[in-house]
Scaffold this motif. Structure first.
Motif, mmCIF file in Angstrom:
data_model
loop_
_atom_site.group_PDB
_atom_site.id
_atom_site.type_symbol
_atom_site.label_atom_id
_atom_site.label_comp_id
_atom_site.label_asym_id
_atom_site.label_seq_id
_atom_site.Cartn_x
_atom_site.Cartn_y
_atom_site.Cartn_z
ATOM 1 N N UNK A 180 -1.188 8.747 -20.634
ATOM 2 C CA UNK A 180 -2.138 9.379 -19.119
ATOM 3 C C UNK A 180 -1.465 10.015 -18.327
ATOM 4 N N UNK A 181 -0.436 9.499 -17.583
ATOM 5 C CA UNK A 181 0.500 9.997 -16.299
ATOM 6 C C UNK A 181 1.589 11.162 -16.560
ATOM 7 N N UNK A 182 1.299 12.404 -15.988
ATOM 8 C CA UNK A 182 1.792 13.216 -16.212
ATOM 9 C C UNK A 182 2.733 13.428 -14.907
ATOM 10 N N UNK A 183 3.916 14.010 -14.511
ATOM 11 C CA UNK A 183 4.907 14.436 -14.145
ATOM 12 C C UNK A 183 4.242 15.091 -12.562
ATOM 13 N N UNK A 184 3.861 14.639 -11.120
ATOM 14 C CA UNK A 184 3.155 15.627 -10.452
ATOM 15 C C UNK A 184 1.787 14.793 -9.904
ATOM 16 N N UNK A 185 0.926 14.088 -10.648
ATOM 17 C CA UNK A 185 0.188 13.052 -10.294
ATOM 18 C C UNK A 185 0.548 12.292 -9.303
ATOM 19 N N UNK A 186 -1.029 11.554 -8.610
ATOM 20 C CA UNK A 186 -0.338 10.737 -7.056
ATOM 21 C C UNK A 186 -0.770 9.437 -8.054
ATOM 22 N N UNK A 187 -0.241 8.591 -7.477
ATOM 23 C CA UNK A 187 -0.567 7.298 -7.651
ATOM 24 C C UNK A 187 -0.775 6.285 -6.889
ATOM 25 N N UNK A 188 -1.627 5.306 -6.687
ATOM 26 C CA UNK A 188 -1.286 4.925 -5.257
ATOM 27 C C UNK A 188 -0.867 3.007 -6.015
ATOM 28 N N UNK A 189 -0.160 2.465 -5.300
ATOM 29 C CA UNK A 189 0.438 1.577 -6.596
ATOM 30 C C UNK A 189 0.517 -0.060 -5.149
ATOM 31 N N UNK A 190 0.770 -0.662 -5.932
ATOM 32 C CA UNK A 190 1.183 -2.656 -5.142
ATOM 33 C C UNK A 190 2.527 -2.668 -4.759
ATOM 34 N N UNK A 191 3.634 -1.912 -4.797
ATOM 35 C CA UNK A 191 5.025 -1.345 -4.677
ATOM 36 C C UNK A 191 4.687 -1.857 -2.549
ATOM 37 N N UNK A 200 0.688 -1.183 -0.080
ATOM 38 C CA UNK A 200 -0.312 -0.002 -0.224
ATOM 39 C C UNK A 200 1.246 1.213 -0.354
ATOM 40 N N UNK A 201 1.127 1.936 -0.979
ATOM 41 C CA UNK A 201 2.104 2.755 -1.696
ATOM 42 C C UNK A 201 1.416 4.142 -2.116
ATOM 43 N N UNK A 202 1.877 5.724 -1.714
ATOM 44 C CA UNK A 202 1.360 5.859 -2.635
ATOM 45 C C UNK A 202 2.299 7.185 -2.807
ATOM 46 N N UNK A 203 2.774 7.708 -3.520
ATOM 47 C CA UNK A 203 3.686 8.700 -4.232
ATOM 48 C C UNK A 203 2.834 9.044 -5.455
ATOM 49 N N UNK A 204 4.604 10.515 -5.481
ATOM 50 C CA UNK A 204 4.059 11.429 -6.302
ATOM 51 C C UNK A 204 5.322 11.145 -7.977
ATOM 52 N N UNK A 205 4.083 11.324 -8.293
ATOM 53 C CA UNK A 205 5.507 11.316 -10.267
ATOM 54 C C UNK A 205 6.809 12.126 -10.878
ATOM 55 N N UNK A 206 7.394 11.229 -10.490
ATOM 56 C CA UNK A 206 8.322 12.487 -10.227
ATOM 57 C C UNK A 206 9.725 12.302 -12.346
ATOM 58 N N UNK A 207 8.419 11.461 -12.817
ATOM 59 C CA UNK A 207 9.747 10.933 -14.338
ATOM 60 C C UNK A 207 8.442 10.072 -14.804
ATOM 61 N N UNK A 208 9.093 10.550 -16.080
ATOM 62 C CA UNK A 208 8.315 9.573 -17.302
ATOM 63 C C UNK A 208 8.740 9.086 -18.325
ATOM 64 N N UNK A 209 8.566 7.945 -18.302
ATOM 65 C CA UNK A 209 9.103 7.091 -18.855
ATOM 66 C C UNK A 209 8.893 7.492 -20.221
ATOM 67 N N UNK A 210 8.932 6.820 -21.600
ATOM 68 C CA UNK A 210 9.174 6.374 -22.855
ATOM 69 C C UNK A 210 8.205 5.795 -23.323
ATOM 70 N N UNK A 211 6.684 6.517 -24.227
ATOM 71 C CA UNK A 211 5.297 5.554 -23.900
ATOM 72 C C UNK A 211 4.491 5.407 -23.151
ATOM 73 N N UNK A 212 4.858 6.163 -21.796
ATOM 74 C CA UNK A 212 3.600 6.058 -21.261
ATOM 75 C C UNK A 212 2.609 7.733 -21.301
#
Length: 349
Positions: free
Chosen positions: A93-104, A79-91
């Motif tokens: 719908x998600x941009x730097x600054x977005x907030x994501x939940x992930x099962x990391x 249960x992890x919540x983080x802010x996107x700080x870098x976007x890789x190629x081919x991404x």
């Protein structure tokens, strides 16, 4: 350098440096804001009581087998919540600054593959406000899966065994699904009181009085059994009490992660005499939703995010403690010694 939390042996946690590598296609890098500790799965792994301590799960035969790799290190957390700080190629719908939940697992700088297939906890975008609510996406997904597996009908009498985070969420979701009444069974007074504040009609103490909890539940429900019991404590006394609480032909949904043998589960009693249906609630490890393909993990996650951020599923009172990430080993030690000392502990970064 970014670090992650690693379990190197039962009750032994260390911090390790994570690889800082370039992003591949479809990946984003997060700066972790907060992650949550699970009382069930994570503590079982921490204590070395989970079956993975000595065995591994064969995904083809779907059976546990002895494993010589049982001593390997493991990462804890999902249960992890983080802010996107870098976007890789081919991404898309998600941009730097977005907030994501992930099962990391618990870590400072996870890399998330957005398009990778997962039936665990797929990444999902969250609103930018009330970031800590995102800590409950995974556990709310477990709770919603259990309520779906229960097949609740309007007017069903439901009893929830265990008023930890999952039990509190299950009780709320059962009421949304039309259950009436919803009773909760929980030995700790503060959790019982919280369940009532959040809408439960009854909150019973299984340790009170001279009669077993099945008897107490049936008297509280007008001398009849519950239609459905949802067991969330992950304990065999809790499971036995849930079985004893339903009427003839009732349904018991087992949503806990049970460990070891089952001396307190006496199948010759209510199980044998009342013919209840026992349902295992599991939405990961390759188990599709019982309504697949209409429902899957991604739809479950989207649904609970909507419920949480629209204030229909109340989560704020369930977050009781905040601990800096670097003090995580002390937090696990505390929960190991006294699991009831907190409902949900957030690791802050």
């Amino acid at each position: 350098m970014a670090t992650c939390l690693v379990l190197t042996a039962p009750r032994t946690l260390e911090f390790a440096v994570t690889e800082h590598r370039p992003l591949r296609d479809g990946e984003v890098r997060l700066r972790t804001l907060v992650s949550g500790i699970s009382h069930g799965t994570e503590l079982n792994l921490y204590r070395g009581t989970a079956p993975f301590a000595t065995r591994s799960f064969d995904p083809q035969l779907r059976v546990f087998v002895p494993s010589e790799e049982s001593s390997r290190t493991a990462k804890l957390g999902y249960d992890l919540v983080g802010e996107v700080v870098e976007v890789g190629p081919g991404v898309d719908g998600v941009a730097v600054g977005d907030i994501l939940h992930t099962g990391q697992a618990h870590q400072e700088e996870p890399i998330v593959a957005l398009d990778a297939h997962t039936d665990f906890y797929p990444p999902c975008k969250l609103p930018r406000t009330h970031v800590e609510r995102g800590l409950f996406v995974s556990l709310a997904s477990v709770a919603l899966q259990a309520v779906h597996d229960a097949r609740i009908k309007v007017g069903d009498a439901v009893v929830v065994s265990g008023a930890g985070v999952i039990g509190q969420l299950v009780a709320q979701l059962a009421r949304m699904n039309g259950a009436d009444p919803v009773a909760v069974v929980e030995p700790h007074a503060e959790r019982r009181n919280l369940a009532v504040r959040l809408g439960a009609a009854e909150a019973l103490d299984p340790t009170a009085g001279d009669q077993p909890i099945g008897y107490q539940v049936k008297k509280a429900l007008g001398n009849r059994g519950a239609d459905i019991a949802i067991e969330t404590s992950g304990t065999y006394p809790g499971l036995h009490g849930a079985i004893a609480s339903v009427g003839v032909g009732g349904t018991v949904v087992a949503a806990g992660f049970y460990q070891g043998g089952a001396a307190d589960l006496r199948l010759g009693e209510e199980w044998h005499h009342n013919r209840p249906n026992l349902v295992s609630s599991m939405g990961v490890w390759g188990c599709p939703h019982r309504d697949h393909p209409l429902w899957n993990r991604a739809r479950i996650a989207r649904t609970v995010v909507d419920l949480i951020y629209s204030d229909r599923l109340v989560v704020e009172p369930l977050l009781t403690d905040r601990v800096p990430f670097r003090q995580a080993p002390k937090a696990y030690e505390r929960l190991d010694n006294d699991p009831a000392s907190a409902l949900k502990i957030a690791l802050t970064y």
